[in-house]
Write a protein that holds these residues in place. Structure first.
Motif, PDB file in Angstrom:
ATOM      1  N   ASP A  47      25.796  -0.417   6.558  1.00  0.00           N
ATOM      2  CA  ASP A  47      24.478  -0.872   6.125  1.00  0.00           C
ATOM      3  C   ASP A  47      23.493   0.245   6.470  1.00  0.00           C
ATOM      4  OD1 ASP A  47      25.183  -3.470   5.193  1.00  0.00           O
ATOM      5  OD2 ASP A  47      25.417  -4.090   7.276  1.00  0.00           O
ATOM      6  N   TYR A  48      23.056   0.969   5.456  1.00  0.00           N
ATOM      7  CA  TYR A  48      22.194   2.127   5.653  1.00  0.00           C
ATOM      8  C   TYR A  48      20.739   1.671   5.723  1.00  0.00           C
ATOM      9  CZ  TYR A  48      21.327   7.121   5.509  1.00  0.00           C
ATOM     10  OH  TYR A  48      20.971   8.405   5.843  1.00  0.00           O
ATOM     11  N   PRO A  49      19.915   2.275   6.589  1.00  0.00           N
ATOM     12  CA  PRO A  49      18.547   1.787   6.790  1.00  0.00           C
ATOM     13  C   PRO A  49      17.559   2.092   5.663  1.00  0.00           C
ATOM     14  CG  PRO A  49      18.948   3.733   8.153  1.00  0.00           C
ATOM     15  CD  PRO A  49      20.254   3.358   7.510  1.00  0.00           C
ATOM     16  N   GLN A  54      22.676   9.973  -2.371  1.00  0.00           N
ATOM     17  CA  GLN A  54      23.953  10.629  -2.644  1.00  0.00           C
ATOM     18  C   GLN A  54      24.852  10.505  -1.422  1.00  0.00           C
ATOM     19  OE1 GLN A  54      23.308  14.753  -3.536  1.00  0.00           O
ATOM     20  NE2 GLN A  54      25.476  15.250  -3.544  1.00  0.00           N
ATOM     21  N   ILE A  55      26.182  10.450  -1.649  1.00  0.00           N
ATOM     22  CA  ILE A  55      27.153  10.470  -0.560  1.00  0.00           C
ATOM     23  C   ILE A  55      28.258  11.458  -0.909  1.00  0.00           C
ATOM     24  CG2 ILE A  55      26.706   8.113   0.263  1.00  0.00           C
ATOM     25  CD1 ILE A  55      29.125   7.186  -1.287  1.00  0.00           C
ATOM     26  N   ARG A  71      21.669   0.349  -0.423  1.00  0.00           N
ATOM     27  CA  ARG A  71      21.666   0.474   1.040  1.00  0.00           C
ATOM     28  C   ARG A  71      23.005   0.120   1.686  1.00  0.00           C
ATOM     29  NH1 ARG A  71      15.904  -0.628   3.694  1.00  0.00           N
ATOM     30  NH2 ARG A  71      14.672   0.515   2.174  1.00  0.00           N
ATOM     31  N   GLU A  72      24.028  -0.035   0.894  1.00  0.00           N
ATOM     32  CA  GLU A  72      25.364  -0.331   1.435  1.00  0.00           C
ATOM     33  C   GLU A  72      26.370   0.684   0.908  1.00  0.00           C
ATOM     34  OE1 GLU A  72      25.644  -5.115   2.019  1.00  0.00           O
ATOM     35  OE2 GLU A  72      25.967  -4.328   0.007  1.00  0.00           O
ATOM     36  N   THR A  84      34.639  13.921   7.195  1.00  0.00           N
ATOM     37  CA  THR A  84      33.206  13.768   7.389  1.00  0.00           C
ATOM     38  C   THR A  84      32.610  13.072   6.176  1.00  0.00           C
ATOM     39  OG1 THR A  84      33.151  15.823   8.644  1.00  0.00           O
ATOM     40  CG2 THR A  84      31.055  15.017   7.822  1.00  0.00           C
ATOM     41  N   LEU A  85      31.729  12.131   6.440  1.00  0.00           N
ATOM     42  CA  LEU A  85      30.948  11.468   5.400  1.00  0.00           C
ATOM     43  C   LEU A  85      29.506  11.895   5.600  1.00  0.00           C
ATOM     44  CD1 LEU A  85      30.384   9.280   3.190  1.00  0.00           C
ATOM     45  CD2 LEU A  85      30.206   7.644   5.070  1.00  0.00           C
ATOM     46  N   ILE A  86      28.875  12.370   4.537  1.00  0.00           N
ATOM     47  CA  ILE A  86      27.464  12.756   4.593  1.00  0.00           C
ATOM     48  C   ILE A  86      26.702  11.853   3.636  1.00  0.00           C
ATOM     49  CG2 ILE A  86      25.772  14.609   4.325  1.00  0.00           C
ATOM     50  CD1 ILE A  86      28.193  16.563   4.544  1.00  0.00           C
ATOM     51  N   VAL A  87      25.611  11.285   4.137  1.00  0.00           N
ATOM     52  CA  VAL A  87      24.778  10.387   3.337  1.00  0.00           C
ATOM     53  C   VAL A  87      23.375  10.976   3.265  1.00  0.00           C
ATOM     54  CG1 VAL A  87      23.847   8.055   3.127  1.00  0.00           C
ATOM     55  CG2 VAL A  87      26.105   8.404   4.160  1.00  0.00           C
ATOM     56  N   TRP A  88      22.865  11.142   2.048  1.00  0.00           N
ATOM     57  CA  TRP A  88      21.501  11.593   1.823  1.00  0.00           C
ATOM     58  C   TRP A  88      20.678  10.392   1.402  1.00  0.00           C
ATOM     59  CZ3 TRP A  88      25.669  14.544   0.472  1.00  0.00           C
ATOM     60  CH2 TRP A  88      25.668  15.896   0.854  1.00  0.00           C
ATOM     61  N   ASN A  89      19.482  10.233   1.974  1.00  0.00           N
ATOM     62  CA  ASN A  89      18.608   9.171   1.494  1.00  0.00           C
ATOM     63  C   ASN A  89      17.666   9.731   0.432  1.00  0.00           C
ATOM     64  OD1 ASN A  89      16.488  10.468   2.832  1.00  0.00           O
ATOM     65  ND2 ASN A  89      16.370   8.980   4.490  1.00  0.00           N
ATOM     66  N   LYS A  90      16.827   8.885  -0.120  1.00  0.00           N
ATOM     67  CA  LYS A  90      15.959   9.286  -1.242  1.00  0.00           C
ATOM     68  C   LYS A  90      14.972  10.397  -0.863  1.00  0.00           C
ATOM     69  CE  LYS A  90      17.066   5.982  -4.325  1.00  0.00           C
ATOM     70  NZ  LYS A  90      17.487   6.130  -5.645  1.00  0.00           N
ATOM     71  N   SER A  91      14.612  10.486   0.423  1.00  0.00           N
ATOM     72  CA  SER A  91      13.671  11.534   0.833  1.00  0.00           C
ATOM     73  C   SER A  91      14.385  12.830   1.228  1.00  0.00           C
ATOM     74  CB  SER A  91      12.788  11.045   1.987  1.00  0.00           C
ATOM     75  OG  SER A  91      13.582  10.778   3.127  1.00  0.00           O
TER      76      SER A  91
END
Length: 157
Positions: A47-49, A54-55, A71-72, A84-91
């Motif tokens: 559950d991403y804040p 992008q992932i 967000r999931e 490794t998992l990298i998650v980019w948020n909208k900003s």
């Protein structure tokens, strides 16, 4: 003229120092990865804040990830190893996850606990090796526990 040149050098040095500091901050953020463990064939949901843009995974043969909602993120353990998992948020901010995928050792853990209820034996895996750690009352117990574990991995330590 000398004064202007000195001022220019001071600004240049300050710019270099600021760029170096920014690089160090980025590196510090990247090395602060969150550790996760999965079992081969099992999945978890992160559950991403904030909204995910992008992932990416470093090794899709070991760890696969896909967005479920904005967000999931569904993370699936596909093979033994680490990735490794990298998650980019909208900003544009990034979050790093170090994911270890292990063999399903629940049945071996139960077998060891039922066979040796008074012994402190912990079962772990690393790729195709099984590690038995803890305190035992005699070397015979260790040999028997290793024999029980033989079918679960190529190497027993």
């Amino acid at each position: 003229m000398t004064r202007r040149s000195s001022t220019t050098r001071t600004f240049s040095r300050a710019a270099v120092l600021l760029a170096a500091a920014a690089s160090l901050c980025t590196l510090a953020a990247q090395t602060g990865a969150e550790d996760l463990s999965l079992t081969v064939g099992k999945s978890i949901v992160i559950d991403y804040p904030s909204d995910v843009r992008q992932i990416s995974t470093s090794n899709p043969e070991i760890v696969d990830a896909s967005p479920v909602t904005s967000r999931e993120i569904l993370v699936h353990g596909r093979g033994l190893g680490a990735g490794t998992l990298i998650v980019w948020n909208k900003s544009g901010d990034r979050t790093f996850y170090t994911i270890t995928v292990e063999a399903n050792l629940d049945s071996l853990r139960r077998l060891i606990k039922e066979t040796f209820p008074n012994e402190d034996i912990r079962v772990q895996s690393s790729r195709d090796a099984i590690s038995l750690n803890g305190t035992i009352s005699s070397p015979v117990i260790g040999e028997r526990a290793a024999a029980l574990s033989a079918s679960f991995g190529k190497t027993i330590v």
